[in-house]
Scaffold this active site. Structure first.
Site, PDB file in Angstrom:
ATOM      1  N   SER A 122      39.377  34.296  38.725  1.00  0.00           N
ATOM      2  CA  SER A 122      39.136  36.035  39.711  1.00  0.00           C
ATOM      3  C   SER A 122      38.602  35.369  40.637  1.00  0.00           C
ATOM      4  O   SER A 122      37.387  35.138  40.781  1.00  0.00           O
ATOM      5  CB  SER A 122      38.122  35.857  38.569  1.00  0.00           C
ATOM      6  OG  SER A 122      39.500  36.396  37.183  1.00  0.00           O
ATOM      7  N   HIS A 169      49.982  44.062  39.787  1.00  0.00           N
ATOM      8  CA  HIS A 169      50.183  43.292  40.907  1.00  0.00           C
ATOM      9  C   HIS A 169      50.496  41.688  40.693  1.00  0.00           C
ATOM     10  O   HIS A 169      50.164  41.068  39.945  1.00  0.00           O
ATOM     11  CB  HIS A 169      49.844  43.386  42.630  1.00  0.00           C
ATOM     12  CG  HIS A 169      49.093  42.353  42.494  1.00  0.00           C
ATOM     13  ND1 HIS A 169      48.315  41.464  42.833  1.00  0.00           N
ATOM     14  CD2 HIS A 169      47.868  43.646  42.812  1.00  0.00           C
ATOM     15  CE1 HIS A 169      47.517  41.093  42.718  1.00  0.00           C
ATOM     16  NE2 HIS A 169      46.689  42.513  42.978  1.00  0.00           N
ATOM     17  N   HIS A 206      45.546  35.980  31.525  1.00  0.00           N
ATOM     18  CA  HIS A 206      44.689  35.659  30.372  1.00  0.00           C
ATOM     19  C   HIS A 206      45.502  36.052  29.353  1.00  0.00           C
ATOM     20  O   HIS A 206      46.274  36.498  29.080  1.00  0.00           O
ATOM     21  CB  HIS A 206      44.052  36.763  31.090  1.00  0.00           C
ATOM     22  CG  HIS A 206      42.806  36.211  32.061  1.00  0.00           C
ATOM     23  ND1 HIS A 206      43.202  37.443  32.942  1.00  0.00           N
ATOM     24  CD2 HIS A 206      41.844  35.859  31.942  1.00  0.00           C
ATOM     25  CE1 HIS A 206      42.594  36.158  34.154  1.00  0.00           C
ATOM     26  NE2 HIS A 206      41.654  35.723  33.712  1.00  0.00           N
ATOM     27  N   TYR A 218      44.095  37.420  26.810  1.00  0.00           N
ATOM     28  CA  TYR A 218      43.860  38.863  26.319  1.00  0.00           C
ATOM     29  C   TYR A 218      44.383  40.258  26.839  1.00  0.00           C
ATOM     30  O   TYR A 218      45.136  41.104  26.417  1.00  0.00           O
ATOM     31  CB  TYR A 218      42.438  39.216  26.475  1.00  0.00           C
ATOM     32  CG  TYR A 218      42.057  39.368  28.157  1.00  0.00           C
ATOM     33  CD1 TYR A 218      42.538  40.832  29.213  1.00  0.00           C
ATOM     34  CD2 TYR A 218      41.409  38.896  29.156  1.00  0.00           C
ATOM     35  CE1 TYR A 218      42.135  40.222  30.330  1.00  0.00           C
ATOM     36  CE2 TYR A 218      41.153  38.342  30.198  1.00  0.00           C
ATOM     37  CZ  TYR A 218      41.277  39.467  30.996  1.00  0.00           C
ATOM     38  OH  TYR A 218      41.096  39.670  32.007  1.00  0.00           O
ATOM     39  N   GLU A 219      45.695  39.508  27.695  1.00  0.00           N
ATOM     40  CA  GLU A 219      46.550  40.006  27.822  1.00  0.00           C
ATOM     41  C   GLU A 219      48.066  40.607  27.028  1.00  0.00           C
ATOM     42  O   GLU A 219      48.736  41.901  27.237  1.00  0.00           O
ATOM     43  CB  GLU A 219      46.653  40.345  29.532  1.00  0.00           C
ATOM     44  CG  GLU A 219      46.223  40.057  30.935  1.00  0.00           C
ATOM     45  CD  GLU A 219      46.855  39.334  32.155  1.00  0.00           C
ATOM     46  OE1 GLU A 219      47.673  39.966  32.392  1.00  0.00           O
ATOM     47  OE2 GLU A 219      46.004  38.790  32.244  1.00  0.00           O
ATOM     48  N   ALA A 238      36.223  32.367  36.913  1.00  0.00           N
ATOM     49  CA  ALA A 238      34.951  32.984  37.576  1.00  0.00           C
ATOM     50  C   ALA A 238      34.332  33.129  35.956  1.00  0.00           C
ATOM     51  O   ALA A 238      35.244  33.044  34.979  1.00  0.00           O
ATOM     52  CB  ALA A 238      35.387  33.920  37.797  1.00  0.00           C
ATOM     53  N   MET A 285      36.895  33.904  29.565  1.00  0.00           N
ATOM     54  CA  MET A 285      38.238  33.868  29.273  1.00  0.00           C
ATOM     55  C   MET A 285      39.395  33.329  29.744  1.00  0.00           C
ATOM     56  O   MET A 285      40.527  33.659  29.449  1.00  0.00           O
ATOM     57  CB  MET A 285      38.233  35.074  29.231  1.00  0.00           C
ATOM     58  CG  MET A 285      37.135  35.976  28.842  1.00  0.00           C
ATOM     59  SD  MET A 285      37.851  37.976  28.981  1.00  0.00           S
ATOM     60  CE  MET A 285      35.508  38.721  29.145  1.00  0.00           C
ATOM     61  N   SER A 286      39.188  31.729  30.552  1.00  0.00           N
ATOM     62  CA  SER A 286      40.892  30.750  30.604  1.00  0.00           C
ATOM     63  C   SER A 286      40.180  29.805  30.616  1.00  0.00           C
ATOM     64  O   SER A 286      39.507  29.126  29.672  1.00  0.00           O
ATOM     65  CB  SER A 286      40.805  31.948  32.154  1.00  0.00           C
ATOM     66  OG  SER A 286      40.029  31.112  33.317  1.00  0.00           O
ATOM     67  N   ASN A 329      27.924  35.889  37.380  1.00  0.00           N
ATOM     68  CA  ASN A 329      26.932  36.560  36.694  1.00  0.00           C
ATOM     69  C   ASN A 329      26.561  35.848  34.960  1.00  0.00           C
ATOM     70  O   ASN A 329      27.141  34.789  35.236  1.00  0.00           O
ATOM     71  CB  ASN A 329      27.604  37.599  36.493  1.00  0.00           C
ATOM     72  CG  ASN A 329      28.614  37.773  34.750  1.00  0.00           C
ATOM     73  OD1 ASN A 329      29.664  36.993  35.133  1.00  0.00           O
ATOM     74  ND2 ASN A 329      28.396  37.546  33.456  1.00  0.00           N
ATOM     75  N   HIS A 383      23.541  45.689  45.086  1.00  0.00           N
ATOM     76  CA  HIS A 383      24.714  44.827  45.089  1.00  0.00           C
ATOM     77  C   HIS A 383      24.792  44.386  46.394  1.00  0.00           C
ATOM     78  O   HIS A 383      25.783  44.023  46.796  1.00  0.00           O
ATOM     79  CB  HIS A 383      25.557  46.478  45.555  1.00  0.00           C
ATOM     80  CG  HIS A 383      27.140  46.589  45.983  1.00  0.00           C
ATOM     81  ND1 HIS A 383      27.783  45.883  44.884  1.00  0.00           N
ATOM     82  CD2 HIS A 383      27.801  46.621  47.238  1.00  0.00           C
ATOM     83  CE1 HIS A 383      29.019  45.871  45.829  1.00  0.00           C
ATOM     84  NE2 HIS A 383      28.758  45.909  46.934  1.00  0.00           N
TER      85      HIS A 383
HETATM   86  N1  HPA Z   1      31.976  36.898  30.221  1.00  0.00           N
HETATM   87  C1  HPA Z   1      32.817  36.042  29.996  1.00  0.00           C
HETATM   88  N2  HPA Z   1      33.399  35.851  31.483  1.00  0.00           N
HETATM   89  C2  HPA Z   1      33.272  36.113  32.288  1.00  0.00           C
HETATM   90  C3  HPA Z   1      31.943  36.280  31.826  1.00  0.00           C
HETATM   91  C4  HPA Z   1      31.135  36.163  31.025  1.00  0.00           C
HETATM   92  O1  HPA Z   1      30.168  36.984  31.561  1.00  0.00           O
HETATM   93  N3  HPA Z   1      31.300  36.670  33.884  1.00  0.00           N
HETATM   94  C5  HPA Z   1      32.846  36.457  34.045  1.00  0.00           C
HETATM   95  N4  HPA Z   1      33.609  36.016  33.276  1.00  0.00           N
END
Ligand code: HPA
Length: 269
Positions: A25, A56, A83, A85-86, A113, A207-208, A231, A243
């Site tokens: 991502s 898309h 993913h 979860y989809e 990510a 999540m991947s 993050n 931001h």
């Molecule tokens: N948690 C889960 N998946 C993520 C996060 C997170 O904080 N940031 C980017 N993907």
């Protein structure tokens, strides 16, 4: 089923990729690094699972990366992924790895990510994945003819990890190393879950990646994983980024990510 996908792809592309790159991502721009690309929309490929996340489909990008002196191996870049979860279907999640294997890919760079759990990390950091924790306990290799305990779980390739560290050093790009924890999503974690993961030894959460790595390792591919810490995970800092800071961090991370992955790919033997 896979045969139809491969037949279609082979009818559009003559190159024989040996290196696969899965872009996570926010990291899809890396696809622009490919010179003279042949691009296939995954929605045109028979049986290829289409992501519902952004409304898309993804792209398969074939070609090479070059600098003044070097040209990479033939690449297959996956822009956009499905993913778990989809759809709750691991078969869909690992389909790109099945495709990569059928096309002859033997080395896989897989990126994502992730949220930072290790307190020494900062948003914008790149983390080379040393190992993973599969907190979902899902296993994509069930039904693929493996007897219990016959294989280790998917592993990352020591040599590739070393090469990535060397490349980062040469480019003066700071990188972290750590353990990636896979959760199902789609929701982010609670602060208590993150505290638990921290105690279990996780440095980042996402999540991947893990099902793809397990599958690739099962096929005998050499696998390198890179997380972009976008993050800090829930509860790690009370601080909210502005931001402007987020944009700045993302852009810096992207520049580092692009330089590092370019260097790794150009240095692959
Ligand atoms: N948690 C889960 N998946 C993520 C996060 C997170 O904080 N940031 C980017 N993907």
């Amino acid at each position: 089923m896979l045969n139809d996908s491969i037949k279609y792809i082979r009818s559009k592309v003559t190159s024989q990729p040996t290196v696969g790159i899965v872009l996570g991502s926010g990291l899809g721009d890396f696809g622009e690094q490919v010179v003279d690309p042949v691009i296939i929309n995954t929605r045109d490929v028979p049986n290829y699972p289409v992501s519902t996340v952004h409304g898309h489909s993804g792209k398969l990008i074939f070609g090479t990366i070059r600098d003044d002196k070097r040209c990479s191996a033939q690449l297959l870049v996956f822009q956009g992924r499905v993913h778990f979860y989809e759809s709750n279907s691991l078969e869909r999640v690992i389909y790109p790895i099945d495709v990569a294997n059928a096309l002859g890919v033997t080395t896989l760079l897989i990126t994502n990510a992730a949220g930072g759990i290790n307190r020494l990390f900062q948003p914008g950091d790149l983390m080379l994945i040393r190992d993973y924790i599969n907190l979902t306990y899902e296993n994509p290799l069930i039904g693929r003819g493996i007897r219990a305990g016959e294989r280790m779980a998917g592993c990352f390739h020591e040599g590739l990890l070393k090469d990535a560290l060397t490349a980062a050093k040469e480019l003066h790009i700071p990188v972290q190393e750590g353990v990636y924890c896979w959760t199902k999503g789609p929701t982010y974690e609670t602060a208590s879950e993150i505290r638990m993961m921290q105690r279990l030894g996780a440095d980042a959460v996402g999540m991947s990646t893990v099902p793809e790595v397990m599958t690739a390792a099962h096929f005998g591919m050499k696998v390198l994983g890179i997380s972009c810490i976008t993050n800090m995970a829930t509860g790690i800092t009370g601080q909210r980024l502005s931001h402007d800071e987020v944009t700045e961090t993302a852009n810096m991370a992207k520049a580092h990510f692009t330089s590092l992955v370019r260097e790794i790919v150009l240095g692959l033997r």
